[in-house]
Scaffold this motif. Structure first.
Motif, mmCIF file in Angstrom:
data_model
loop_
_atom_site.group_PDB
_atom_site.id
_atom_site.type_symbol
_atom_site.label_atom_id
_atom_site.label_comp_id
_atom_site.label_asym_id
_atom_site.label_seq_id
_atom_site.Cartn_x
_atom_site.Cartn_y
_atom_site.Cartn_z
ATOM 1 N N ALA A 51 0.830 -1.206 0.000
ATOM 2 C CA ALA A 51 0.000 0.000 0.000
ATOM 3 C C ALA A 51 0.868 1.261 0.000
ATOM 4 N N MET A 52 1.985 1.236 0.719
ATOM 5 C CA MET A 52 2.881 2.396 0.751
ATOM 6 C C MET A 52 3.500 2.646 -0.631
ATOM 7 N N ILE A 53 3.827 1.576 -1.347
ATOM 8 C CA ILE A 53 4.372 1.726 -2.706
ATOM 9 C C ILE A 53 3.336 2.420 -3.591
ATOM 10 N N VAL A 54 2.078 2.005 -3.468
ATOM 11 C CA VAL A 54 1.004 2.631 -4.244
ATOM 12 C C VAL A 54 0.888 4.113 -3.876
ATOM 13 N N ARG A 55 0.997 4.429 -2.588
ATOM 14 C CA ARG A 55 0.904 5.829 -2.158
ATOM 15 C C ARG A 55 2.073 6.652 -2.699
ATOM 16 N N LEU A 56 3.247 6.064 -2.742
ATOM 17 C CA LEU A 56 4.396 6.766 -3.334
ATOM 18 C C LEU A 56 4.199 6.964 -4.835
ATOM 19 N N PRO B 124 5.130 11.249 5.329
ATOM 20 C CA PRO B 124 4.366 10.148 5.920
ATOM 21 C C PRO B 124 4.223 10.362 7.426
ATOM 22 N N SER B 125 2.998 10.329 7.894
ATOM 23 C CA SER B 125 2.773 10.594 9.320
ATOM 24 C C SER B 125 2.237 9.354 10.019
ATOM 25 N N THR C 176 12.953 3.510 7.475
ATOM 26 C CA THR C 176 14.156 3.412 6.633
ATOM 27 C C THR C 176 13.796 2.788 5.288
ATOM 28 N N TRP C 177 13.006 1.715 5.311
ATOM 29 C CA TRP C 177 12.542 1.086 4.073
ATOM 30 C C TRP C 177 11.725 2.088 3.253
ATOM 31 N N LEU C 178 10.807 2.821 3.910
ATOM 32 C CA LEU C 178 9.973 3.793 3.217
ATOM 33 C C LEU C 178 10.815 4.906 2.605
ATOM 34 N N ALA C 179 11.848 5.335 3.302
ATOM 35 C CA ALA C 179 12.748 6.367 2.770
ATOM 36 C C ALA C 179 13.474 5.848 1.523
ATOM 37 N N ASP C 180 13.952 4.611 1.578
ATOM 38 C CA ASP C 180 14.608 4.019 0.400
ATOM 39 C C ASP C 180 13.649 3.965 -0.784
#
Length: 193
Positions: free
Chosen positions: A48-53, A66-67, A90-94
């Motif tokens: 889901a985070m990949i889709v949001r990015l 991201p909050s 860290t994963w989300l930042a990458d």
């Protein structure tokens, strides 16, 4: 342009809510809100985070904010931990960087020591009033931007120039980029610079 999304809570307004909830959320509803904390280790949440990015990139955002990453401090009903949150952010930042997006640390001032290298900037609301801005010093000391919105009561807007003198002086000493906003975070603002 920074685009906000919740990275730790399944919110009622997210288009992927049916995918994320209830498969990867905790049993506890966030008090007062129709929302649930998400399991940050879940592949469903990470997808889901990949889709949001992807959506942020398609919208022309330069970065993301991201909050709601502080679920490990709440009674979430999940086994969320500080270490797991650091791993997730860290994963989300990458992933954000792989999408050509900057990423801001928000809702995680206590994690600056672990995440300062991973993020590109920090964003905080009201840290001068709460006395917590010093925790962001490692970000500004690394030459990274720290955006700060000091919330001002609507009835104080008429006196903002006077009010801003002391706040802006402190903001400058802490290397913050400060703007005053009303609680609704609408269009009105008053910058220190």
């Amino acid at each position: 342009v920074l685009c906000w999304f919740s990275a730790g809570i399944s919110t009622w307004g997210e288009p992927d809510r049916d995918v994320v909830n209830p498969a990867a959320t905790g049993p506890e509803i966030v008090p007062g809100q129709p929302e649930r904390w998400m399991d940050l280790d879940s592949p469903i949440v990470r997808d889901a985070m990949i889709v949001r990015l992807d959506q942020a990139r398609a919208l022309g955002c330069d970065g993301v904010e991201p909050s709601d990453i502080d679920g490990y401090l709440a009674d979430s009903g999940l086994a969320l931990t500080r270490a797991g949150t650091v791993d997730f952010v860290t994963w989300l930042a990458d992933e954000a960087h792989a999408h050509g997006l900057a990423i801001a640390l928000h809702d995680g001032n206590e994690l600056v020591g672990e995440l300062g290298d991973a993020v590109d900037l920090a964003l905080d609301y009201g840290c001068l009033a709460s006395g917590t801005c010093a925790s962001l010093a490692p970000i500004s000391d690394a030459g990274k931007l720290v955006l700060h919105a000091e919330i001002v009561a609507p009835e104080k807007v008429g006196d903002i120039a006077t009010l801003a003198i002391e706040v802006c002086s402190t903001s400058a000493m802490l290397s913050l980029v400060t703007v005053f906003k009303k609680p609704d975070l609408g269009g009105w603002s008053y910058p220190c610079d």
